[in-house]
Design a protein around this motif. Structure first.
Motif, mmCIF file in Angstrom:
data_model
loop_
_atom_site.group_PDB
_atom_site.id
_atom_site.type_symbol
_atom_site.label_atom_id
_atom_site.label_comp_id
_atom_site.label_asym_id
_atom_site.label_seq_id
_atom_site.Cartn_x
_atom_site.Cartn_y
_atom_site.Cartn_z
ATOM 1 N N MET A 108 2.251 -12.891 4.971
ATOM 2 C CA MET A 108 1.783 -11.628 5.516
ATOM 3 C C MET A 108 0.392 -11.340 4.964
ATOM 4 S SD MET A 108 3.136 -7.796 4.829
ATOM 5 C CE MET A 108 4.427 -7.657 6.013
ATOM 6 N N LYS A 109 -0.487 -10.996 5.845
ATOM 7 C CA LYS A 109 -1.863 -10.693 5.483
ATOM 8 C C LYS A 109 -1.983 -9.190 5.226
ATOM 9 C CE LYS A 109 -6.102 -11.062 7.990
ATOM 10 N NZ LYS A 109 -6.813 -11.665 9.072
ATOM 11 N N THR A 110 -2.522 -8.808 4.066
ATOM 12 C CA THR A 110 -2.659 -7.390 3.742
ATOM 13 C C THR A 110 -4.112 -6.911 3.782
ATOM 14 O OG1 THR A 110 -2.757 -7.821 1.374
ATOM 15 C CG2 THR A 110 -0.588 -7.364 2.326
ATOM 16 N N ASN A 111 -5.014 -7.782 4.218
ATOM 17 C CA ASN A 111 -6.412 -7.392 4.346
ATOM 18 C C ASN A 111 -7.110 -8.415 5.237
ATOM 19 O OD1 ASN A 111 -8.712 -5.884 3.972
ATOM 20 N ND2 ASN A 111 -8.628 -5.941 1.755
ATOM 21 N N CYS A 112 -8.183 -8.001 5.882
ATOM 22 C CA CYS A 112 -8.975 -8.943 6.667
ATOM 23 C C CYS A 112 -10.354 -9.068 6.010
ATOM 24 C CB CYS A 112 -9.082 -8.501 8.123
ATOM 25 S SG CYS A 112 -10.160 -7.101 8.423
ATOM 26 N N GLU A 113 -11.109 -10.068 6.431
ATOM 27 C CA GLU A 113 -12.417 -10.336 5.832
ATOM 28 C C GLU A 113 -13.565 -9.668 6.576
ATOM 29 O OE1 GLU A 113 -12.657 -11.951 2.930
ATOM 30 O OE2 GLU A 113 -10.470 -12.138 2.956
ATOM 31 N N CYS A 114 -13.287 -9.003 7.687
ATOM 32 C CA CYS A 114 -14.335 -8.391 8.505
ATOM 33 C C CYS A 114 -15.029 -7.261 7.747
ATOM 34 C CB CYS A 114 -13.745 -7.852 9.806
ATOM 35 S SG CYS A 114 -12.905 -9.099 10.790
ATOM 36 N N LEU A 115 -16.329 -7.157 7.945
ATOM 37 C CA LEU A 115 -17.105 -6.120 7.256
ATOM 38 C C LEU A 115 -16.945 -4.745 7.898
ATOM 39 C CD1 LEU A 115 -20.387 -8.099 6.568
ATOM 40 C CD2 LEU A 115 -18.529 -7.598 4.973
ATOM 41 N N GLU A 116 -16.654 -4.705 9.198
ATOM 42 C CA GLU A 116 -16.602 -3.422 9.901
ATOM 43 C C GLU A 116 -15.212 -2.799 9.939
ATOM 44 O OE1 GLU A 116 -16.299 -6.843 12.705
ATOM 45 O OE2 GLU A 116 -17.826 -6.237 11.280
ATOM 46 N N LYS A 117 -14.282 -3.246 9.112
ATOM 47 C CA LYS A 117 -12.936 -2.669 9.114
ATOM 48 C C LYS A 117 -12.963 -1.255 8.538
ATOM 49 C CE LYS A 117 -11.533 -4.358 4.659
ATOM 50 N NZ LYS A 117 -11.626 -5.689 4.167
ATOM 51 N N ASN A 118 -11.982 -0.459 8.941
ATOM 52 C CA ASN A 118 -11.816 0.883 8.401
ATOM 53 C C ASN A 118 -10.706 0.840 7.352
ATOM 54 O OD1 ASN A 118 -13.706 2.113 10.139
ATOM 55 N ND2 ASN A 118 -12.181 2.122 11.766
ATOM 56 N N GLU A 119 -10.954 1.507 6.245
ATOM 57 C CA GLU A 119 -9.963 1.555 5.179
ATOM 58 C C GLU A 119 -9.904 2.980 4.654
ATOM 59 O OE1 GLU A 119 -9.019 -1.554 1.778
ATOM 60 O OE2 GLU A 119 -10.775 -0.369 1.257
ATOM 61 N N GLU A 120 -8.693 3.520 4.593
ATOM 62 C CA GLU A 120 -8.493 4.874 4.080
ATOM 63 C C GLU A 120 -7.452 4.830 2.971
ATOM 64 O OE1 GLU A 120 -7.367 7.518 7.197
ATOM 65 O OE2 GLU A 120 -9.134 7.078 8.401
ATOM 66 N N TRP A 121 -7.666 5.656 1.960
ATOM 67 C CA TRP A 121 -6.754 5.734 0.820
ATOM 68 C C TRP A 121 -6.354 7.182 0.583
ATOM 69 C CZ3 TRP A 121 -5.236 1.448 -1.982
ATOM 70 C CH2 TRP A 121 -5.980 0.275 -1.816
ATOM 71 N N HIS A 122 -5.110 7.385 0.227
ATOM 72 C CA HIS A 122 -4.684 8.692 -0.277
ATOM 73 C C HIS A 122 -3.632 8.454 -1.359
ATOM 74 C CE1 HIS A 122 -1.434 8.106 2.682
ATOM 75 N NE2 HIS A 122 -0.725 8.873 1.873
ATOM 76 N N PHE A 123 -3.475 9.422 -2.227
ATOM 77 C CA PHE A 123 -2.515 9.285 -3.324
ATOM 78 C C PHE A 123 -1.158 9.764 -2.846
ATOM 79 C CE2 PHE A 123 -0.491 10.051 -7.409
ATOM 80 C CZ PHE A 123 -0.859 8.910 -8.096
ATOM 81 N N GLU A 124 -0.183 8.881 -2.865
ATOM 82 C CA GLU A 124 1.181 9.188 -2.433
ATOM 83 C C GLU A 124 1.961 9.727 -3.630
ATOM 84 O OE1 GLU A 124 4.421 9.904 -0.554
ATOM 85 O OE2 GLU A 124 2.762 9.088 0.614
ATOM 86 N N GLU A 125 2.303 11.009 -3.576
ATOM 87 C CA GLU A 125 2.933 11.684 -4.716
ATOM 88 C C GLU A 125 4.309 11.117 -5.084
ATOM 89 O OE1 GLU A 125 1.599 13.925 -6.738
ATOM 90 O OE2 GLU A 125 -0.265 14.025 -5.601
ATOM 91 N N GLN A 126 5.132 10.849 -4.093
ATOM 92 C CA GLN A 126 6.482 10.384 -4.398
ATOM 93 C C GLN A 126 6.477 8.969 -4.978
ATOM 94 O OE1 GLN A 126 9.270 10.580 -1.183
ATOM 95 N NE2 GLN A 126 10.981 10.799 -2.588
ATOM 96 N N LEU A 127 5.587 8.130 -4.497
ATOM 97 C CA LEU A 127 5.457 6.781 -5.045
ATOM 98 C C LEU A 127 4.572 6.775 -6.283
ATOM 99 C CD1 LEU A 127 4.982 4.753 -1.739
ATOM 100 C CD2 LEU A 127 7.064 5.009 -3.096
ATOM 101 N N GLU A 128 3.789 7.807 -6.448
ATOM 102 C CA GLU A 128 2.836 7.975 -7.536
ATOM 103 C C GLU A 128 1.894 6.773 -7.648
ATOM 104 O OE1 GLU A 128 2.934 9.325 -12.146
ATOM 105 O OE2 GLU A 128 4.523 10.103 -10.871
ATOM 106 N N CYS A 129 1.326 6.411 -6.477
ATOM 107 C CA CYS A 129 0.326 5.351 -6.428
ATOM 108 C C CYS A 129 -0.562 5.590 -5.204
ATOM 109 C CB CYS A 129 0.982 3.976 -6.376
ATOM 110 S SG CYS A 129 1.906 3.637 -4.876
ATOM 111 N N TRP A 130 -1.664 4.848 -5.131
ATOM 112 C CA TRP A 130 -2.564 4.953 -3.997
ATOM 113 C C TRP A 130 -1.984 4.193 -2.814
ATOM 114 C CZ3 TRP A 130 -6.641 8.151 -3.702
ATOM 115 C CH2 TRP A 130 -7.075 8.731 -4.898
#
Length: 139
Positions: free
Chosen positions: A1-23
């Motif tokens: 399973m691929k969890t990231n691509c190598e393309c420069l124009e990809k969109n990536e968003e992060w938020h902190f998940e409180e219940q998992l207590e991780c990004w």
């Protein structure tokens, strides 16, 4: 399973998940039609956001929820990123729960270690379970 691509124009968003207590990451790329989202258990420091993409800062005033990292457990599971950094462990007591956690996260983390009494009980690297060399005779 691929969890990231190598393309420069990809969109990536992060938020902190409180219940998992991780990004938590959401990655999407129009040029290669790649999409992936999931927690990054190697990034558990709320005040240390990821360095790529758009980061939505956690609201410190938000109501606190029960986190999986606050559970006690005989077994501690550590997830490692591609640079060898790891986050706070998740505690488990049941083998089926450890297996399910490893299955859900084995492709999104470089390494997962399950530790009990200062010994590695399970090691998952690059999506595969690693067994001691002594056990290979049984294959």
């Amino acid at each position: 399973m691929k969890t990231n691509c190598e393309c420069l124009e990809k969109n990536e968003e992060w938020h902190f998940e409180e219940q998992l207590e991780c990004w938590y990451a959401i990655r999407e790329c129009a040029s290669c039609t790649y999409y992936w989202e999931g927690p990054d258990h190697s990034k558990t420091n709320r005040s240390s956001p990821p360095l790529t993409g758009i980061v939505y800062k956690p609201n410190d005033a938000a109501d606190k929820v029960d986190s999986i990292r606050n559970r006690p457990g005989q077994f501690l599971v550590y997830c490692y990123d591609e640079h060898g950094r790891y986050g706070s462990p998740v505690g488990f007591n049941e083998v089926k729960d450890i297996f399910q956690f490893c299955e859900l996260n084995k492709f999104s983390h470089k390494k997962i270690k399950v530790i009990s009494d200062d010994q590695i009980n399970v090691l998952v690297q690059y999506g595969s379970y690693v067994f001691p060399k002594e056990w290979t005779q049984y294959n």
